[in-house]
Write a protein that holds these residues in place. Structure first.
Motif, PDB file in Angstrom:
ATOM      1  N   ASN A 235     -17.833  -3.086  -3.872  1.00 21.22           N
ATOM      2  CA  ASN A 235     -17.575  -4.544  -3.869  1.00 21.22           C
ATOM      3  C   ASN A 235     -18.565  -5.353  -4.923  1.00 21.22           C
ATOM      4  OD1 ASN A 235     -15.981  -4.224  -1.644  1.00 21.22           O
ATOM      5  ND2 ASN A 235     -17.572  -4.300   0.061  1.00 21.22           N
TER       6      ASN A 235
ATOM      7  N   GLY B 292      -7.453  -2.425   4.394  1.00 17.97           N
ATOM      8  CA  GLY B 292      -8.338  -3.219   3.958  1.00 17.97           C
ATOM      9  C   GLY B 292      -8.655  -3.092   2.603  1.00 17.97           C
ATOM     10  N   ALA B 293      -8.337  -1.777   1.917  1.00 17.94           N
ATOM     11  CA  ALA B 293      -8.752  -1.552   0.524  1.00 17.94           C
ATOM     12  C   ALA B 293      -7.716  -2.333  -0.249  1.00 17.94           C
ATOM     13  CB  ALA B 293      -8.870  -0.278   0.194  1.00 17.94           C
ATOM     14  N   VAL B 294      -6.395  -2.092  -0.201  1.00 22.83           N
ATOM     15  CA  VAL B 294      -5.265  -2.695  -0.757  1.00 22.83           C
ATOM     16  C   VAL B 294      -5.656  -4.375  -0.592  1.00 22.83           C
ATOM     17  CG1 VAL B 294      -2.942  -3.151  -0.941  1.00 22.83           C
ATOM     18  CG2 VAL B 294      -3.889  -0.745  -1.106  1.00 22.83           C
TER      19      VAL B 294
ATOM     20  N   PHE C 200       2.814  -1.409  12.774  1.00 22.63           N
ATOM     21  CA  PHE C 200       2.067  -0.558  11.566  1.00 22.63           C
ATOM     22  C   PHE C 200       1.090   0.365  12.153  1.00 22.63           C
ATOM     23  CE2 PHE C 200       3.696  -4.265   8.761  1.00 22.63           C
ATOM     24  CZ  PHE C 200       4.314  -3.355   7.883  1.00 22.63           C
TER      25      PHE C 200
ATOM     26  N   LYS D  38     -13.102 -12.466   2.586  1.00 21.12           N
ATOM     27  CA  LYS D  38     -13.512 -11.906   1.343  1.00 21.12           C
ATOM     28  C   LYS D  38     -12.574 -10.943   0.784  1.00 21.12           C
ATOM     29  CE  LYS D  38     -17.145 -10.746   3.731  1.00 21.12           C
ATOM     30  NZ  LYS D  38     -18.620  -9.868   4.211  1.00 21.12           N
ATOM     31  N   ASN D  39     -12.838 -10.798  -0.594  1.00 22.56           N
ATOM     32  CA  ASN D  39     -11.856  -9.683  -1.158  1.00 22.56           C
ATOM     33  C   ASN D  39     -12.959  -9.294  -2.295  1.00 22.56           C
ATOM     34  OD1 ASN D  39     -11.808 -11.239  -3.628  1.00 22.56           O
ATOM     35  ND2 ASN D  39     -10.316 -12.348  -2.793  1.00 22.56           N
TER      36      ASN D  39
ATOM     37  N   LEU E  83      -8.816  -1.880  11.380  1.00 19.26           N
ATOM     38  CA  LEU E  83      -9.981  -2.234  10.876  1.00 19.26           C
ATOM     39  C   LEU E  83      -9.484  -3.622   9.921  1.00 19.26           C
ATOM     40  CD1 LEU E  83     -13.280  -1.909   9.726  1.00 19.26           C
ATOM     41  CD2 LEU E  83     -11.903  -1.955   7.389  1.00 19.26           C
TER      42      LEU E  83
ATOM     43  N   GLU F 123     -11.420   4.627  14.893  1.00 17.10           N
ATOM     44  CA  GLU F 123     -12.474   4.295  14.073  1.00 17.10           C
ATOM     45  C   GLU F 123     -12.695   2.848  13.788  1.00 17.10           C
ATOM     46  OE1 GLU F 123     -13.146   3.937  10.231  1.00 17.10           O
ATOM     47  OE2 GLU F 123     -10.907   3.706   9.606  1.00 17.10           O
TER      48      GLU F 123
ATOM     49  N   GLY G 282      -3.001   3.549  -2.064  1.00 20.33           N
ATOM     50  CA  GLY G 282      -3.660   3.116  -0.777  1.00 20.33           C
ATOM     51  C   GLY G 282      -5.291   3.510  -0.753  1.00 20.33           C
TER      52      GLY G 282
ATOM     53  N   LEU H 293      -0.616   5.534  12.010  1.00 23.76           N
ATOM     54  CA  LEU H 293      -2.052   5.921  11.590  1.00 23.76           C
ATOM     55  C   LEU H 293      -2.188   7.056  12.532  1.00 23.76           C
ATOM     56  CD1 LEU H 293      -3.790   2.357  11.764  1.00 23.76           C
ATOM     57  CD2 LEU H 293      -3.526   3.869   9.559  1.00 23.76           C
TER      58      LEU H 293
ATOM     59  N   ASP I  86       0.863  -1.264   0.049  1.00 24.59           N
ATOM     60  CA  ASP I  86       0.058  -0.001   0.057  1.00 24.59           C
ATOM     61  C   ASP I  86       0.847   1.281  -0.164  1.00 24.59           C
ATOM     62  OD1 ASP I  86      -1.553   2.054   1.188  1.00 24.59           O
ATOM     63  OD2 ASP I  86      -3.127   0.677   2.065  1.00 24.59           O
TER      64      ASP I  86
ATOM     65  N   THR J 109      -2.310  -3.534   7.920  1.00 28.38           N
ATOM     66  CA  THR J 109      -1.747  -2.256   8.415  1.00 28.38           C
ATOM     67  C   THR J 109      -2.499  -1.313   8.999  1.00 28.38           C
ATOM     68  OG1 THR J 109      -1.623  -1.158   6.510  1.00 28.38           O
ATOM     69  CG2 THR J 109       0.306  -2.350   6.923  1.00 28.38           C
TER      70      THR J 109
ATOM     71  N   GLY K  50       0.343   4.175   0.596  1.00 29.28           N
ATOM     72  CA  GLY K  50       0.189   4.963   1.962  1.00 29.28           C
ATOM     73  C   GLY K  50       1.260   4.468   2.997  1.00 29.28           C
TER      74      GLY K  50
ATOM     75  N   ALA L 142       4.237   6.533   4.707  1.00 28.60           N
ATOM     76  CA  ALA L 142       4.546   6.626   6.284  1.00 28.60           C
ATOM     77  C   ALA L 142       5.773   5.982   6.968  1.00 28.60           C
ATOM     78  CB  ALA L 142       3.359   6.117   6.902  1.00 28.60           C
TER      79      ALA L 142
ATOM     80  N   GLU M 186      -9.520   3.765  -0.795  1.00 29.67           N
ATOM     81  CA  GLU M 186     -10.633   3.173  -1.898  1.00 29.67           C
ATOM     82  C   GLU M 186     -10.393   3.437  -3.156  1.00 29.67           C
ATOM     83  OE1 GLU M 186     -12.603   1.666   0.072  1.00 29.67           O
ATOM     84  OE2 GLU M 186     -14.078   1.127  -1.582  1.00 29.67           O
TER      85      GLU M 186
HETATM   86  N1  LIG Z   1     -12.900  -8.101   3.016  1.00 24.07           N
HETATM   87  C1  LIG Z   1     -13.574  -7.711   3.995  1.00 24.07           C
HETATM   88  O1  LIG Z   1     -14.250  -8.670   4.814  1.00 24.07           O
HETATM   89  C2  LIG Z   1     -13.910  -6.272   4.623  1.00 24.07           C
HETATM   90  C3  LIG Z   1     -14.545  -6.165   5.505  1.00 24.07           C
HETATM   91  C4  LIG Z   1     -14.486  -4.816   5.959  1.00 24.07           C
HETATM   92  C5  LIG Z   1     -14.137  -3.595   5.206  1.00 24.07           C
HETATM   93  N2  LIG Z   1     -13.642  -3.995   3.858  1.00 24.07           N
HETATM   94  C6  LIG Z   1     -12.955  -2.934   3.094  1.00 24.07           C
HETATM   95  O2  LIG Z   1     -11.816  -2.151   3.990  1.00 24.07           O
HETATM   96  C7  LIG Z   1     -11.650  -1.047   3.526  1.00 24.07           C
HETATM   97  C8  LIG Z   1     -11.526   0.003   4.203  1.00 24.07           C
HETATM   98  O3  LIG Z   1     -10.302  -0.307   4.873  1.00 24.07           O
HETATM   99  P1  LIG Z   1      -9.221   0.354   5.965  1.00 24.07           P
HETATM  100  O4  LIG Z   1     -10.205   0.978   6.942  1.00 24.07           O
HETATM  101  O5  LIG Z   1      -8.270  -0.525   6.339  1.00 24.07           O
HETATM  102  O6  LIG Z   1      -8.722   1.585   5.117  1.00 24.07           O
HETATM  103  P2  LIG Z   1      -8.069   1.732   3.884  1.00 24.07           P
HETATM  104  O7  LIG Z   1      -7.313   0.556   3.416  1.00 24.07           O
HETATM  105  O8  LIG Z   1      -9.080   2.601   3.020  1.00 24.07           O
HETATM  106  O9  LIG Z   1      -6.835   2.519   4.205  1.00 24.07           O
HETATM  107  C9  LIG Z   1      -7.084   4.218   4.511  1.00 24.07           C
HETATM  108  C10 LIG Z   1      -5.888   4.899   4.396  1.00 24.07           C
HETATM  109  O10 LIG Z   1      -4.851   4.613   5.214  1.00 24.07           O
HETATM  110  C11 LIG Z   1      -3.528   4.411   4.472  1.00 24.07           C
HETATM  111  N3  LIG Z   1      -2.767   3.453   5.368  1.00 24.07           N
HETATM  112  C12 LIG Z   1      -3.020   2.197   5.339  1.00 24.07           C
HETATM  113  N4  LIG Z   1      -2.198   1.710   6.410  1.00 24.07           N
HETATM  114  C13 LIG Z   1      -1.436   2.612   6.931  1.00 24.07           C
HETATM  115  C14 LIG Z   1      -0.567   2.756   8.014  1.00 24.07           C
HETATM  116  N5  LIG Z   1      -0.325   1.674   8.957  1.00 24.07           N
HETATM  117  N6  LIG Z   1       0.038   4.114   8.228  1.00 24.07           N
HETATM  118  C15 LIG Z   1      -0.284   4.909   7.610  1.00 24.07           C
HETATM  119  N7  LIG Z   1      -1.127   5.078   6.748  1.00 24.07           N
HETATM  120  C16 LIG Z   1      -2.035   3.805   6.313  1.00 24.07           C
HETATM  121  C17 LIG Z   1      -3.866   3.942   3.208  1.00 24.07           C
HETATM  122  O11 LIG Z   1      -2.915   4.169   2.152  1.00 24.07           O
HETATM  123  C18 LIG Z   1      -5.322   4.711   2.917  1.00 24.07           C
HETATM  124  O12 LIG Z   1      -4.852   6.043   2.567  1.00 24.07           O
HETATM  125  C19 LIG Z   1     -12.959  -0.792   2.459  1.00 24.07           C
HETATM  126  O13 LIG Z   1     -12.446  -0.826   1.324  1.00 24.07           O
HETATM  127  C20 LIG Z   1     -14.039  -1.805   3.036  1.00 24.07           C
HETATM  128  O14 LIG Z   1     -14.890  -1.980   1.997  1.00 24.07           O
HETATM  129  C21 LIG Z   1     -13.351  -5.309   3.689  1.00 24.07           C
END
Ligand SMILES: NC(=O)c1ccc[n+]([C@@H]2O[C@H](COP(=O)([O-])OP(=O)(O)OC[C@H]3O[C@@H](n4cnc5c(N)ncnc54)[C@H](O)[C@@H]3O)[C@@H](O)[C@H]2O)c1
Ligand SMILES: [Zn+2]
Length: 405
Positions: free
Chosen positions: A185, A138-140, A202, A175-176, A165, A213, A103, A206, A67, A162, A69, A73, A105
Motif C-alpha cells: 500500500n 479487496g485487492a481489485v 457473490f 482508502k485505495n 472482507l 477468514e 484478482g 467463495l 476481478d 465480492t 477470479g 467463478a 494481490e
Molecule cells: N482499502 C482498505 O481499506 C483495505 C482494508 C483491508 C484490506 N484491504 C486489502 O484487501 C485485499 C484483500 O482483499 P480480499 O480479502 O477481499 O481478497 P482478494 O481481493 O485478495 O481476493 C482473494 C481471491 O478471491 C478471488 N475472489 C474474489 N471474489 C470472489 C468470489 N466471489 N468468488 C470466487 N473468488 C473470488 C480473487 O480473484 C482472488 O483470487 C488486500 O490487498 C488488503 O490490503 C484494503
C-alpha cells in the motif's frame, strides 16, 4: 477596489511579522452502502438507482472493471452485466466492454496495472461525472479504485465487493492503493466511493475458508467497539462457521456499520493522526502475512494477532483471564487460528521476528507508535509502547495453548 499601486504600498516590509492567509474549509461526504441480492438481475434496480442517486433523470456513463477470479467463478457474469445495461439503458450506458483484471494481490503488485486501466479510462473519454463500477475482492477494489481516483483527479466509483472482507471492511471504507517498491500500500489515496453495493450472492462462490477468514474483522471490531455484537458472535459462531447465509449477512452488516460509524465519528476519517483503533490485532497480522509468504490469509493472520494482543492485554493487567478465554473460544468456534508457527521464528539473538512488525506498523502509519489493546470486551485501549518481555510471555502462553488443543 484598491489599485495595484496602493496594494504595493501596503505590502509588509521584510522586518514585519509574516503575513499569513489562513485557508479553512470543511467538505462533507455521503455514500450509501446498499445490501442486495443479485445486483445484475435485470429486475433489480439497485445499481441503476445508485448511479442515478444525484441526477435521476440522466443516463449515466459507466465503465465496469471485473476481478478475473470472480468472472472465473461465475462464467455468466459478463453476459449478465451486458443484459443488465440493456435492461436499464435509460439510466446507464456502458461506454466499453467490461475489463477483466487479475484478482488477488497480483492486482496490486503489477506496476503497470494502474497505468493500463487509466489508459482505458482515457480511451473511453471518462470524465468526473462518469462512473467506474468495480466488481471484485479487496485487492481489485484497491487497485482499480486508485486508478479511478487518479484519473481526472477522481472519477465516480461504485464498489461491488465480492468477498467477506470486501463487504464488511475494505469495500465500505475510504482508502485505495497499490503495492510498490516492495512496500504494501505504498501508493494510494483517500477517496470515498459514490456508492457501495453488497450483493450476498457473490459470497456463494467463495471457499468456506475464504468466507470464514473475513469474519476475523467482525471479531476485531466487536472487541474494540461493541460488546453486544461480540455476545451475538459468541452465540452464533457455529452458524457462521457452517456459512449459514443469514448469520453471515447479519454479521457482515453489523461489521460494516461499525466501520462506517468509526470513519464518520472518529474525527479523523483520512487518518492524519496516530491512532488506528480499527487496526487492533493488525501489527502482528501484517508481519505474519509476510513471514508466512501469505500462506496465512489476512483474516487468519488477524485472528492470530487478536489472540496475541488479547493475551498481551492480560499480561499487562488490562484484561481479565475470563474475557481472554471467551475471545479464544469464539475465534476457535469460528474456525479461525489462534497460533501460527511463524510466531516462533527468531533472529540470531533470539528476538521474535514478529516484533519487527511493530516498527513496520509505526512507519506505515506515521507519528507515535499507537497500538490498540483491550481493556475489556467491547473496549479498546491505546498504548504507545509494547514491552518485549510481556510479549514473550504472551507468545509462550499462546504456544502452550496451541499445543494443548
Ligand atoms: N482499502 C482498505 O481499506 C483495505 C482494508 C483491508 C484490506 N484491504 C486489502 O484487501 C485485499 C484483500 O482483499 P480480499 O480479502 O477481499 O481478497 P482478494 O481481493 O485478495 O481476493 C482473494 C481471491 O478471491 C478471488 N475472489 C474474489 N471474489 C470472489 C468470489 N466471489 N468468488 C470466487 N473468488 C473470488 C480473487 O480473484 C482472488 O483470487 C488486500 O490487498 C488488503 O490490503 C484494503
Ligand atoms: Zn484487516
Amino acid at each position: 477596489m484598491k489599485a495595484l499601486s496602493q496594494l504595493e504600498l501596503e505590502r509588509p516590509a521584510l522586518a514585519d511579522p509574516p503575513s499569513v492567509l489562513l485557508q479553512r474549509f470543511t467538505a462533507s461526504f455521503e455514500y450509501p452502502v446498499i445490501f442486495t441480492d443479485g445486483v445484475f438481475a435485470p429486475e433489480n434496480a439497485t445499481l441503476a438507482d445508485a448511479l442515478g442517486r444525484l441526477e435521476p433523470a440522466r443516463s449515466h456513463r459507466a465503465f465496469v472493471v471485473v476481478d478475473d477470479g470472480v468472472a472465473a467463478a461465475r462464467p455468466r457474469l459478463l453476459a449478465e452485466i451486458a443484459a443488465y445495461a440493456r435492461a436499464h439503458q435509460a439510466r446507464l450506458r456502458l461506454v466499453a466492454e467490461p475489463v477483466l483484471v487479475p484478482g488477488g494481490e497480483a492486482a496490486k503488485n503489477d506496476p503497470d496495472a494502474v497505468a493500463r486501466l487509466q489508459a482505458r479510462f482515457h480511451e473511453a473519454s471518462l470524465d468526473r461525472h462518469s462512473f467506474v463500477v468495480i466488481v471484485g475482492g479487496g485487492a481489485v477494489l484497491d487497485m482499480a479504485g486508485y486508478a479511478a481516483a487518479t484519473t481526472h483527479r477522481g472519477l465516480r466509483v461504485v464498489r461491488i465487493p465480492t468477498t467477506v472482507l470486501g463487504q464488511n471492511d475494505s469495500g465500505v471504507g475510504v482508502k485505495n492503493g497499490v503495492n510498490a517498491l516492495g512496500t504494501k500500500n505504498l501508493f494510494g489515496t483517500f477517496a470515498p466511493p459514490f456508492a457501495v453495493v453488497n450483493d450476498r450472492r457473490f459470497l456463494e462462490t467463495l471457499s468456506p475458508r475464504d468466507r470464514i477468514e473475513g469474519m476475523a474483522e467482525a471479531v476485531k471490531v466487536a472487541l474494540i467497539r461493541d460488546r453486544p455484537f461480540f455476545e451475538w458472535l459468541e452465540a452464533n459462531a457455529g452458524r457462521i462457521a457452517s456459512c449459514d447465509p443469514t448469520a453471515m449477512e447479519l454479521s457482515i452488516r453489523r461489521c460494516a456499520e461499525l466501520h462506517l460509524a468509526h470513519i464518520a465519528g472518529s474525527g479523523d476519517p483520512f487518518e492524519a493522526g496516530s491512532a488506528r483503533p480499527l487496526d487492533f490485532g493488525h501489527w502482528a497480522a501484517h508481519k505474519l502475512e509476510t513471514l508466512t509468504a501469505h500462506a496465512l490469509r489476512h483474516g487468519e493472520a488477524v485472528a492470530v494477532g487478536i489472540a496475541l494482543d488479547s493475551r498481551y492485554s492480560v499480561e499487562t493487567g488490562l484484561l481479565d483471564e475470563d474475557s481472554l478465554e471467551r475471545i479464544c473460544a469464539v475465534l476457535g468456534a469460528l474456525g479461525l487460528p489462534l497460533w501460527d508457527d511463524a510466531l516462533s521464528r527468531a533472529d540470531e539473538s533470539g528476538r521474535p521476528l514478529v516484533l519487527r512488525g511493530l516498527q513496520e506498523f509505526r512507519e506505515h502509519l506515521g507519528g507515535e507508535l499507537t497500538v490498540t489493546l483491550l481493556g475489556g470486551i467491547g473496549r479498546g485501549v491505546e498504548v504507545h509502547e509494547i514491552h518485549a518481555e510481556a510479549l514473550g510471555r504472551a507468545l509462550a502462553w499462546l504456544r502452550a495453548r496451541a499445543a494443548r488443543t
